[in-house]
Scaffold this motif. Structure first.
Motif, short mmCIF file in Angstrom:
data_model
loop_
_atom_site.label_atom_id
_atom_site.label_comp_id
_atom_site.label_asym_id
_atom_site.label_seq_id
_atom_site.Cartn_x
_atom_site.Cartn_y
_atom_site.Cartn_z
N TYR A 103 -5.78 5.55 -10.67
CA TYR A 103 -4.84 4.31 -9.51
C TYR A 103 -4.49 5.45 -8.20
O TYR A 103 -4.90 5.12 -7.33
N VAL A 104 -4.58 6.60 -8.65
CA VAL A 104 -4.01 7.49 -7.08
C VAL A 104 -5.44 7.53 -6.32
O VAL A 104 -5.35 7.61 -5.33
N ALA A 146 1.03 8.15 -6.92
CA ALA A 146 0.63 9.60 -6.75
C ALA A 146 2.29 10.54 -7.93
O ALA A 146 2.36 11.46 -8.38
N ALA A 152 -6.55 2.91 1.15
CA ALA A 152 -6.04 3.48 2.57
C ALA A 152 -6.93 4.16 3.33
O ALA A 152 -7.11 3.52 5.02
N PHE A 172 0.52 -1.63 -0.27
CA PHE A 172 -0.27 0.03 -0.26
C PHE A 172 0.88 1.22 0.33
O PHE A 172 0.56 2.03 -0.76
N ILE A 173 1.86 1.37 0.65
CA ILE A 173 2.35 2.40 0.61
C ILE A 173 3.84 2.59 -0.46
O ILE A 173 3.27 3.64 -1.23
N SER A 202 2.61 1.94 -3.41
CA SER A 202 1.39 1.73 -3.67
C SER A 202 0.96 3.82 -4.24
O SER A 202 0.81 4.14 -5.44
N LEU A 203 0.67 4.19 -2.74
CA LEU A 203 0.55 6.04 -2.33
C LEU A 203 1.30 6.11 -3.52
O LEU A 203 0.91 7.57 -4.53
N VAL A 204 2.86 6.18 -2.82
CA VAL A 204 3.96 7.19 -3.90
C VAL A 204 4.11 6.66 -4.51
O VAL A 204 3.87 7.67 -5.85
N VAL A 248 -6.49 4.03 -4.63
CA VAL A 248 -5.74 3.23 -3.36
C VAL A 248 -5.61 4.37 -2.10
O VAL A 248 -5.72 3.79 -0.87
N TYR A 249 -4.96 5.62 -2.53
CA TYR A 249 -6.02 6.48 -0.95
C TYR A 249 -7.20 6.23 -0.42
O TYR A 249 -7.55 6.39 0.59
N SER A 250 -8.17 6.24 -1.44
CA SER A 250 -9.86 6.07 -0.86
C SER A 250 -9.69 4.74 -0.03
O SER A 250 -10.48 4.40 0.67
#
Length: 182
Positions: free
Chosen positions: A117-118, A95, A125, A87-88, A90-92, A121-123
């Protein structure tokens, strides 16, 4: 994503595990970007280079985040750490990829895909702070919506991948039905 050790699995669990790998978000992103690049974008070196950049940030780096922790002694077998790591990263990665595509004036469609995708994945998270939602289901549903938007009714068969990945995650005992719907 669980380790791909299939010898001791029942046939349904084995198939679920294989489908979870094949329909993972990075693999779906890889296919989506290739399909869009070769059917929607002009095949100039400029666009192909931007497609490669998108593939790196939306597919390859997140895929590495799935795979690398499985080989490290500190994280091997620890699903919670593996999940958090993916997750981390992917988040970075999503973005940063979207930002690079935008600042580089890449084809708008590749920027939109990266931004989707941003947002996803933020949703996820955020939701996962309170409830374990399935990243695999959203990793299939997101591209399915993009395919429908771009290709219309011809893309309807892609929707069958959503219940398929839901079944796979339930069979793998990674999620409940509610978690795959969330």
């Amino acid at each position: 994503m669980a380790n791909l050790q299939l010898a001791n699995e029942r046939p349904g669990e084995r198939l679920g595990k294989i489908l979870a790998y094949l329909l993972s978000a990075p693999v779906m992103a890889f296919v989506l970007i290739l399909v869009v690049t070769f059917t929607y974008l002009d095949k100039t070196n400029h666009n192909l280079l931007w497609a490669l950049v998108a593939l790196c940030f939306v597919s390859f780096f997140p895929l590495a985040a799935y795979l690398i922790p499985q080989f490290l002694k500190a994280t091997k077998g620890n699903r919670k750490i593996q999940r958090r790591t993916s997750f981390i990263v992917s988040l970075v990665s999503f973005a940063l990829g979207a930002l690079i595509l935008w600042l580089g004036n890449a084809p708008r469609l590749l920027i939109i895909i990266a931004l989707c995708y941003v947002a996803t994945v933020y949703s996820l998270a955020f939701v996962n702070l309170f409830y374990k939602a399935s990243g695999h289901t959203s990793g299939v549903a997101g591209p399915a919506v993009i395919y429908l938007f771009l290709y219309g009714p011809k893309a309807l068969p892609v929707l069958f991948l959503i219940p398929l990945i839901m079944w796979a995650r339930i069979k793998e005992k990674e999620h409940s039905l509610g978690q795959t719907i969330a």
